[in-house]
Design a protein around this motif. Structure first.
Motif, PDB file in Angstrom:
ATOM      1  N   SER A   1       1.649  21.279  -1.273  1.00 26.45           N
ATOM      2  CA  SER A   1       0.902  20.210  -0.596  1.00 26.45           C
ATOM      3  C   SER A   1      -0.105  19.538  -1.517  1.00 26.45           C
ATOM      4  CB  SER A   1       0.175  20.776   0.634  1.00 26.45           C
ATOM      5  OG  SER A   1      -0.719  21.811   0.248  1.00 26.45           O
ATOM      6  N   ALA A   2      -0.391  20.161  -2.675  1.00 31.63           N
ATOM      7  CA  ALA A   2      -1.333  19.539  -3.617  1.00 31.63           C
ATOM      8  C   ALA A   2      -0.770  18.271  -4.239  1.00 31.63           C
ATOM      9  CB  ALA A   2      -1.700  20.532  -4.718  1.00 31.63           C
ATOM     10  N   ALA A   3       0.553  18.166  -4.349  1.00 31.79           N
ATOM     11  CA  ALA A   3       1.143  17.011  -5.027  1.00 31.79           C
ATOM     12  C   ALA A   3       0.765  15.690  -4.370  1.00 31.79           C
ATOM     13  CB  ALA A   3       2.655  17.172  -5.123  1.00 31.79           C
ATOM     14  N   PRO A   4       0.947  15.526  -3.044  1.00 25.34           N
ATOM     15  CA  PRO A   4       0.526  14.243  -2.447  1.00 25.34           C
ATOM     16  C   PRO A   4      -0.975  14.022  -2.508  1.00 25.34           C
ATOM     17  CG  PRO A   4       1.244  15.786  -0.741  1.00 25.34           C
ATOM     18  CD  PRO A   4       1.638  16.381  -2.050  1.00 25.34           C
ATOM     19  N   LEU A   5      -1.752  15.094  -2.443  1.00 24.65           N
ATOM     20  CA  LEU A   5      -3.208  14.947  -2.532  1.00 24.65           C
ATOM     21  C   LEU A   5      -3.614  14.439  -3.908  1.00 24.65           C
ATOM     22  CD1 LEU A   5      -6.002  15.458  -1.192  1.00 24.65           C
ATOM     23  CD2 LEU A   5      -5.918  17.755  -2.199  1.00 24.65           C
ATOM     24  N   LEU A   6      -3.038  15.002  -4.964  1.00 22.90           N
ATOM     25  CA  LEU A   6      -3.386  14.572  -6.313  1.00 22.90           C
ATOM     26  C   LEU A   6      -2.855  13.172  -6.618  1.00 22.90           C
ATOM     27  CD1 LEU A   6      -2.874  17.929  -8.240  1.00 22.90           C
ATOM     28  CD2 LEU A   6      -5.015  16.912  -7.434  1.00 22.90           C
ATOM     29  N   ARG A   7      -1.699  12.838  -6.035  1.00 23.54           N
ATOM     30  CA  ARG A   7      -1.208  11.456  -6.208  1.00 23.54           C
ATOM     31  C   ARG A   7      -2.162  10.463  -5.551  1.00 23.54           C
ATOM     32  NH1 ARG A   7       4.070  13.768  -5.422  1.00 23.54           N
ATOM     33  NH2 ARG A   7       3.968  13.303  -3.194  1.00 23.54           N
ATOM     34  N   LEU A   8      -2.694  10.832  -4.393  1.00 21.33           N
ATOM     35  CA  LEU A   8      -3.670   9.959  -3.730  1.00 21.33           C
ATOM     36  C   LEU A   8      -4.909   9.794  -4.595  1.00 21.33           C
ATOM     37  CD1 LEU A   8      -4.659   8.327  -1.273  1.00 21.33           C
ATOM     38  CD2 LEU A   8      -5.503  10.493  -0.309  1.00 21.33           C
ATOM     39  N   PHE A   9      -5.403  10.878  -5.162  1.00 22.71           N
ATOM     40  CA  PHE A   9      -6.570  10.773  -6.034  1.00 22.71           C
ATOM     41  C   PHE A   9      -6.271   9.923  -7.267  1.00 22.71           C
ATOM     42  CE2 PHE A   9      -8.648  14.434  -3.868  1.00 22.71           C
ATOM     43  CZ  PHE A   9      -9.889  13.856  -3.706  1.00 22.71           C
ATOM     44  N   ASP A  10      -5.064  10.034  -7.805  1.00 25.08           N
ATOM     45  CA  ASP A  10      -4.680   9.170  -8.922  1.00 25.08           C
ATOM     46  C   ASP A  10      -4.850   7.703  -8.540  1.00 25.08           C
ATOM     47  OD1 ASP A  10      -4.015  11.199 -10.667  1.00 25.08           O
ATOM     48  OD2 ASP A  10      -1.873  11.121 -10.263  1.00 25.08           O
ATOM     49  N   ALA A  11      -4.342   7.350  -7.355  1.00 27.59           N
ATOM     50  CA  ALA A  11      -4.409   5.958  -6.910  1.00 27.59           C
ATOM     51  C   ALA A  11      -5.844   5.525  -6.634  1.00 27.59           C
ATOM     52  CB  ALA A  11      -3.550   5.772  -5.661  1.00 27.59           C
ATOM     53  N   LEU A  12      -6.622   6.371  -5.946  1.00 27.95           N
ATOM     54  CA  LEU A  12      -7.999   6.000  -5.614  1.00 27.95           C
ATOM     55  C   LEU A  12      -8.873   5.909  -6.861  1.00 27.95           C
ATOM     56  CD1 LEU A  12      -8.577   8.109  -2.372  1.00 27.95           C
ATOM     57  CD2 LEU A  12      -7.879   5.715  -2.570  1.00 27.95           C
ATOM     58  N   ASN A  13      -8.638   6.790  -7.823  1.00 31.05           N
ATOM     59  CA  ASN A  13      -9.366   6.711  -9.084  1.00 31.05           C
ATOM     60  C   ASN A  13      -9.100   5.375  -9.767  1.00 31.05           C
ATOM     61  OD1 ASN A  13     -10.763   8.076 -11.501  1.00 31.05           O
ATOM     62  ND2 ASN A  13      -8.795   7.429 -12.354  1.00 31.05           N
ATOM     63  N   ARG A  14      -7.845   4.960  -9.769  1.00 33.65           N
ATOM     64  CA  ARG A  14      -7.473   3.685 -10.399  1.00 33.65           C
ATOM     65  C   ARG A  14      -8.067   2.503  -9.642  1.00 33.65           C
ATOM     66  NH1 ARG A  14      -3.229   0.794  -8.705  1.00 33.65           N
ATOM     67  NH2 ARG A  14      -2.271   2.645  -7.744  1.00 33.65           N
ATOM     68  N   LEU A  15      -7.978   2.507  -8.337  1.00 32.34           N
ATOM     69  CA  LEU A  15      -8.398   1.357  -7.533  1.00 32.34           C
ATOM     70  C   LEU A  15      -9.916   1.219  -7.436  1.00 32.34           C
ATOM     71  CD1 LEU A  15      -5.752   1.717  -4.684  1.00 32.34           C
ATOM     72  CD2 LEU A  15      -5.831  -0.115  -6.389  1.00 32.34           C
ATOM     73  N   THR A  16     -10.645   2.308  -7.643  1.00 33.85           N
ATOM     74  CA  THR A  16     -12.109   2.248  -7.558  1.00 33.85           C
ATOM     75  C   THR A  16     -12.771   2.283  -8.927  1.00 33.85           C
ATOM     76  OG1 THR A  16     -12.339   4.666  -7.379  1.00 33.85           O
ATOM     77  CG2 THR A  16     -12.093   3.419  -5.314  1.00 33.85           C
ATOM     78  N   GLY A  17     -11.995   2.167  -9.985  1.00 37.65           N
ATOM     79  CA  GLY A  17     -12.574   2.202 -11.327  1.00 37.65           C
ATOM     80  C   GLY A  17     -13.230   3.519 -11.662  1.00 37.65           C
ATOM     81  N   GLY A  18     -12.688   4.621 -11.120  1.00 33.62           N
ATOM     82  CA  GLY A  18     -13.219   5.941 -11.416  1.00 33.62           C
ATOM     83  C   GLY A  18     -14.287   6.440 -10.473  1.00 33.62           C
ATOM     84  N   ALA A  19     -14.649   5.659  -9.455  1.00 34.06           N
ATOM     85  CA  ALA A  19     -15.711   6.081  -8.532  1.00 34.06           C
ATOM     86  C   ALA A  19     -15.272   7.226  -7.631  1.00 34.06           C
ATOM     87  CB  ALA A  19     -16.170   4.895  -7.680  1.00 34.06           C
ATOM     88  N   VAL A  20     -13.983   7.254  -7.249  1.00 33.77           N
ATOM     89  CA  VAL A  20     -13.445   8.354  -6.445  1.00 33.77           C
ATOM     90  C   VAL A  20     -12.665   9.265  -7.381  1.00 33.77           C
ATOM     91  CG1 VAL A  20     -11.955   9.007  -4.523  1.00 33.77           C
ATOM     92  CG2 VAL A  20     -13.354   6.937  -4.374  1.00 33.77           C
ATOM     93  N   ASN A  21     -13.170  10.469  -7.565  1.00 34.67           N
ATOM     94  CA  ASN A  21     -12.707  11.354  -8.615  1.00 34.67           C
ATOM     95  C   ASN A  21     -12.837  12.793  -8.136  1.00 34.67           C
ATOM     96  OD1 ASN A  21     -12.771  13.092 -10.904  1.00 34.67           O
ATOM     97  ND2 ASN A  21     -13.603  11.480 -12.210  1.00 34.67           N
ATOM     98  N   PRO A  22     -11.776  13.601  -8.124  1.00 35.41           N
ATOM     99  CA  PRO A  22     -11.879  14.971  -7.598  1.00 35.41           C
ATOM    100  C   PRO A  22     -12.665  15.920  -8.488  1.00 35.41           C
ATOM    101  CG  PRO A  22      -9.711  14.614  -8.524  1.00 35.41           C
ATOM    102  CD  PRO A  22     -10.396  13.284  -8.548  1.00 35.41           C
ATOM    103  N   LEU A  23     -13.153  15.445  -9.625  1.00 39.96           N
ATOM    104  CA  LEU A  23     -13.998  16.268 -10.480  1.00 39.96           C
ATOM    105  C   LEU A  23     -15.481  16.014 -10.220  1.00 39.96           C
ATOM    106  CD1 LEU A  23     -11.996  15.940 -13.827  1.00 39.96           C
ATOM    107  CD2 LEU A  23     -11.625  17.485 -11.900  1.00 39.96           C
ATOM    108  N   VAL A  24     -15.794  15.344  -9.125  1.00 37.58           N
ATOM    109  CA  VAL A  24     -17.170  14.964  -8.806  1.00 37.58           C
ATOM    110  C   VAL A  24     -18.029  16.163  -8.400  1.00 37.58           C
ATOM    111  CG1 VAL A  24     -16.838  14.511  -6.329  1.00 37.58           C
ATOM    112  CG2 VAL A  24     -18.503  13.146  -7.635  1.00 37.58           C
ATOM    113  N   GLY A  25     -17.402  17.332  -8.202  1.00 35.02           N
ATOM    114  CA  GLY A  25     -18.165  18.502  -7.773  1.00 35.02           C
ATOM    115  C   GLY A  25     -19.312  18.847  -8.690  1.00 35.02           C
ATOM    116  N   HIS A  26     -19.144  18.640 -10.000  1.00 31.96           N
ATOM    117  CA  HIS A  26     -20.230  18.919 -10.955  1.00 31.96           C
ATOM    118  C   HIS A  26     -21.457  18.066 -10.636  1.00 31.96           C
ATOM    119  CE1 HIS A  26     -22.342  19.641 -14.720  1.00 31.96           C
ATOM    120  NE2 HIS A  26     -22.405  18.342 -14.905  1.00 31.96           N
ATOM    121  N   SER A  27     -21.231  16.796 -10.328  1.00 32.01           N
ATOM    122  CA  SER A  27     -22.356  15.905 -10.011  1.00 32.01           C
ATOM    123  C   SER A  27     -23.017  16.302  -8.703  1.00 32.01           C
ATOM    124  CB  SER A  27     -21.864  14.460  -9.947  1.00 32.01           C
ATOM    125  OG  SER A  27     -21.402  14.029 -11.202  1.00 32.01           O
ATOM    126  N   LEU A  28     -22.219  16.718  -7.712  1.00 26.53           N
ATOM    127  CA  LEU A  28     -22.777  17.179  -6.440  1.00 26.53           C
ATOM    128  C   LEU A  28     -23.656  18.407  -6.650  1.00 26.53           C
ATOM    129  CD1 LEU A  28     -19.622  16.678  -4.209  1.00 26.53           C
ATOM    130  CD2 LEU A  28     -21.831  15.573  -3.823  1.00 26.53           C
TER     131      LEU A  28
END
Length: 288
Positions: A64-91
């Motif tokens: 089930s991780a495959a569709p989730l990571l594909r979604l993050f790929d798309a959102l990262n591209r469309l938001t110029g990096g603002a939506v990024n699953p590595l944001v946990g460090h900043s949180l």
């Protein structure tokens, strides 16, 4: 409708069905939710992703991780990096860490996705590899995906009339529509409109949901490490909750027209100054 209620991944869940959920199906739901948390939680040291916060490495995730990571790929591209699953460090740097210290050390941008991480999937497994230590956080879309997984399990068990409600993320199927109030982000006793939900998913995101100080909340621009301040709340209707959840986050950072290049959805977006924009299908939803 009979209800199945439980607490998981930091929120209250309600599953409503036309007929009672059997004990084996109930147990399967709770097992699925626990397995998801054990895979992705950045708040527990025994999770699958926990070692990546200490050192670069490779972990094996469920299919089930495959569709989730594909979604993050798309959102990262469309938001110029603002939506990024590595944001946990900043949180964590802002105080939203495993200990819930809420002691901010100031903004700290997360590593870029996918520069710091690569993933590959086949029919049996998904591998996630990192080149630097990262704190993986799927909060932008993970709760929505878990709603979809619970929904699919119940539907496969024969429940055709059902609603899965995980806080602000819902998915419904059935012959009648639910009337859902859109909560005002600055006054939880008021609504800015009422939306009929039928055979779709609705996800909402608001800066007031998890906040712990002046200007500190959980919706960060991953490219800067700073909480967003221009948008106050978003609501997205889509065919599945994972997509709706991810887009509800992305609308804090980019224009709906940009997201519409890749996704079909309806939305309401409320700005910090009280203005609201919405898609044509939502025109009758908001109060005047």
């Amino acid at each position: 409708m009979p209800d199945l209620r439980f607490e998981a991944i930091g929120t209250a869940w309600t599953v409503s069905t036309a007929v009672p959920v059997t004990e084996p199906v109930r147990a399967a739901v709770l097992e699925l939710v626990e397995a998801y948390d054990l895979t992705y939680s950045r708040f527990r040291p025994d999770s699958v992703i926990a070692p990546l916060a200490k050192a670069p490495g490779t972990v094996e995730l469920p299919p089930s991780a495959a569709p989730l990571l594909r979604l993050f790929d798309a959102l990262n591209r469309l938001t110029g990096g603002a939506v990024n699953p590595l944001v946990g460090h900043s949180l964590e740097h802002l105080g939203y860490d495993a200990a819930y210290s809420f002691a901010s050390a100031g903004p700290s941008p997360a590593p870029t996705w996918p520069a710091a991480a690569a993933w590959q999937a086949d029919t049996d497994r998904t591998l996630l590899s990192t080149s630097v230590p990262v704190t993986f956080d799927i909060g932008a879309a993970g709760k929505g995906q878990l709603v979809d997984l619970v929904f699919a399990l119940l539907h496969a068990a024969g429940h055709e009339e059902l609603t899965v409600d995980a806080g602000s993320d819902l998915r419904q199927a059935g012959s009648g529509a639910l009337r859902i109030a859109l909560e005002h982000p600055y006054d939880t006793t008021r609504a800015i409109g009422v939306l009929p939900l039928q055979n779709r998913a609705l996800c909402a995101s608001a800066a007031n949901r998890r906040c712990w100080g002046e200007g500190l909340h959980h919706i960060l621009d991953a490219s800067t490490g700073r909480p967003v301040d221009a948008v106050a709340a978003t609501w997205v209707l889509a065919d599945d909750a994972m997509t709706a959840d991810g887009l509800a986050t992305a609308l804090f950072f980019t224009d709906p027209g940009t997201l519409a290049e890749d996704f079909a959805f309806d939305y309401v977006r409320m700005f910090s100054d009280g203005r609201a924009t919405y898609s044509d299908a939502m025109a009758g939803v908001l109060f005047s």
